[in-house]
Design a protein around this motif. Structure first.
Motif, PDB file in Angstrom:
ATOM      1  N   LYS A 195      48.364  47.009  49.399  1.00 45.26           N
ATOM      2  CA  LYS A 195      48.374  46.392  50.599  1.00 45.26           C
ATOM      3  C   LYS A 195      49.355  45.451  50.799  1.00 45.26           C
ATOM      4  N   GLY A 196      50.489  45.613  49.841  1.00 40.37           N
ATOM      5  CA  GLY A 196      51.746  44.791  50.145  1.00 40.37           C
ATOM      6  C   GLY A 196      51.707  43.250  49.557  1.00 40.37           C
ATOM      7  N   VAL A 197      50.730  42.986  48.501  1.00 37.83           N
ATOM      8  CA  VAL A 197      50.725  41.879  47.988  1.00 37.83           C
ATOM      9  C   VAL A 197      50.830  42.177  46.301  1.00 37.83           C
ATOM     10  N   LEU A 198      51.976  41.470  45.816  1.00 37.32           N
ATOM     11  CA  LEU A 198      52.222  41.568  44.495  1.00 37.32           C
ATOM     12  C   LEU A 198      51.880  40.517  43.615  1.00 37.32           C
ATOM     13  N   CYS A 199      51.505  40.640  42.760  1.00 34.81           N
ATOM     14  CA  CYS A 199      50.931  39.451  41.518  1.00 34.81           C
ATOM     15  C   CYS A 199      51.336  40.100  40.184  1.00 34.81           C
TER      16      CYS A 199
ATOM     17  N   VAL B   3      39.575  43.786  48.673  1.00 33.30           N
ATOM     18  CA  VAL B   3      39.888  44.412  47.360  1.00 33.30           C
ATOM     19  C   VAL B   3      38.982  44.202  46.404  1.00 33.30           C
ATOM     20  N   CYS B   4      38.609  42.958  46.189  1.00 35.69           N
ATOM     21  CA  CYS B   4      37.484  42.425  45.233  1.00 35.69           C
ATOM     22  C   CYS B   4      36.122  43.215  45.965  1.00 35.69           C
TER      23      CYS B   4
ATOM     24  N   THR C  27      47.105  36.959  51.918  1.00 36.84           N
ATOM     25  CA  THR C  27      46.690  37.175  50.430  1.00 36.84           C
ATOM     26  C   THR C  27      45.402  36.932  50.111  1.00 36.84           C
ATOM     27  N   ILE C  28      44.797  35.997  50.709  1.00 36.48           N
ATOM     28  CA  ILE C  28      43.536  35.752  50.590  1.00 36.48           C
ATOM     29  C   ILE C  28      42.518  36.828  51.142  1.00 36.48           C
TER      30      ILE C  28
ATOM     31  N   SER D 157      56.725  41.720  55.155  1.00 36.91           N
ATOM     32  CA  SER D 157      56.314  42.640  54.996  1.00 36.91           C
ATOM     33  C   SER D 157      55.712  43.011  53.368  1.00 36.91           C
ATOM     34  N   VAL D 158      56.106  42.372  52.480  1.00 36.96           N
ATOM     35  CA  VAL D 158      55.642  42.194  51.294  1.00 36.96           C
ATOM     36  C   VAL D 158      55.427  40.856  50.716  1.00 36.96           C
TER      37      VAL D 158
END
Length: 347
Positions: free
Chosen positions: A304-308, A339-340, A332-333, A3-4
């Motif tokens: 969007k559920g992607v952590l960095c 997003v970019c 993620t890609i 989910s994340v």
């Protein structure tokens, strides 16, 4: 797919069900009294893997480095380490505040020092100044993107240390990533240093712990410093069982993390507003520059559920690990591209 997708660090891994069962079944004692059998087994196995006489289970890599410095030096001594080393940047000034030593720094190219570069910074003790009493290395090198110090560089620095009577300590928090990347056994890297620590709680997936390895008499000295710093644990066999499980079951799979990092770097290469450090990450870390705000990009990805992780105002790190699979990388890609594109249209 999770989910994340948590790419902030390989420290966020959670114990697998099998690891939890090993923890629950662990035989325990009191490690301060040195009678926890599972801790003994972990220490013996760790020493064997590193080719050292003895080992000491530690709560964290930061404490391992602190204990190593304390056991190798006296207050007022000088230690020599990379200007971007973990102990220099991310351990809250412990060499000065906890160990009472001066830090002298050498520069490295992409985390890989040279023998000549280190040699230029050695100091001989005099009535006026402290001498260099410890050289610290970091392999893999976090700040340099998970780069691997080649074995021949280790060997050259070992010879330099012996020539000048200076011990070497290896912060090998992710040493098994170097092993997975090169195929060189950990004990060959460790043979080039006097003492070495490695983390169980990063790519190996255990919830807690590091192991400090070295000569038997030195480890006895280190044990006193561990107690002094509050690292004396009681029924820590529960945690040691997780480390044992990780050593026996999770070392080989580190290669999967490296493959995922390469796929991630290559998949992000043409994203608008990003500049990837390398399309072939050495291990499990992907660093990239952003033309806009790294914090803004990270926040949009979080939605969007992607952590960095943001490293600087225009630099981001993504780290692959046990809890990230191929579907997570694809997600993620795709989300990063989206997003970019959005951020570039609105900027």
């Amino acid at each position: 797919m999770h989910s994340v997708v948590d790419l902030r660090s390989d420290t966020v891994t959670r114990p697998t069900p099998e690891m939890r069962r090993a923890m629950a079944a662990a035989e325990v004692g009191d490690d301060v009294l040195d009678d926890d059998p599972t801790v003994h087994r972990l220490q013996e196995r760790s020493a064997e893997l590193m080719g050292k006489e003895a080992a000491l289970f530690m709560p964290s890599g930061t404490m391992s480095n602190a204990v190593a410095i304390l056991a190798h030096t006296r207050p007022g001594d000088e230690i020599l380490l990379d200007s971007d080393a973990h102990s220099m940047l991310y351990e809250v000034g412990l060499p000065a505040t906890v160990c009472h030593v001066l830090t002298r720094q050498f520069q490295s190219a992409h985390g890989i020092p040279t023998v000549q570069g280190v040699a230029r910074h050695l100091h001989t003790e005099s009535i006026h100044s402290p001498g260099t009493t410890l050289i610290m290395l970091e392999n893999t090198h976090n700040r340099a993107g998970g780069s691997v110090i080649p074995l021949e560089v280790h060997a050259g620095l070992r010879d330099l240390g012996r020539e000048h009577g200076i011990p070497l300590h290896l912060d090998g928090a992710r040493l098994f990533n170097a092993v997975a990347a090169t195929g060189i056994p950990a004990e060959r890297f460790a043979a080039c240093v006097d003492t070495v620590t490695f983390c169980l709680s990063k790519g190996l997936g255990a919830p807690v712990g590091s192991v400090l390895c070295g000569p038997s008499d030195w480890i006895l000295r280190a044990r006193r410093f561990r107690k002094m710093l509050g690292g004396g644990l009681r029924q820590s066999g529960i945690l040691a069982a997780a480390g044992l499980y990780a050593l026996e079951h999770h070392r080989e799979r580190l290669a999967d993390d490296h493959a995922h990092a390469r796929r991630l770097a290559q998949g992000l290469a043409d994203a608008q507003g990003l500049r990837i450090d390398t399309l072939e990450p050495a291990t499990n870390m992907v660093y990239f520059q952003t033309t806009g705000s790294a914090a803004e990009l990270a926040e949009a990805l979080r939605a969007k559920g992607v952590l960095c992780g943001t490293v600087t105002p225009n630099r981001i790190r993504m780290v692959t690990h046990l809890d990230v699979d191929a579907d997570d990388i694809d997600r993620t890609i795709a989300n990063t591209h989206e997003v970019c594109d959005t951020l570039n249209r609105t900027s």
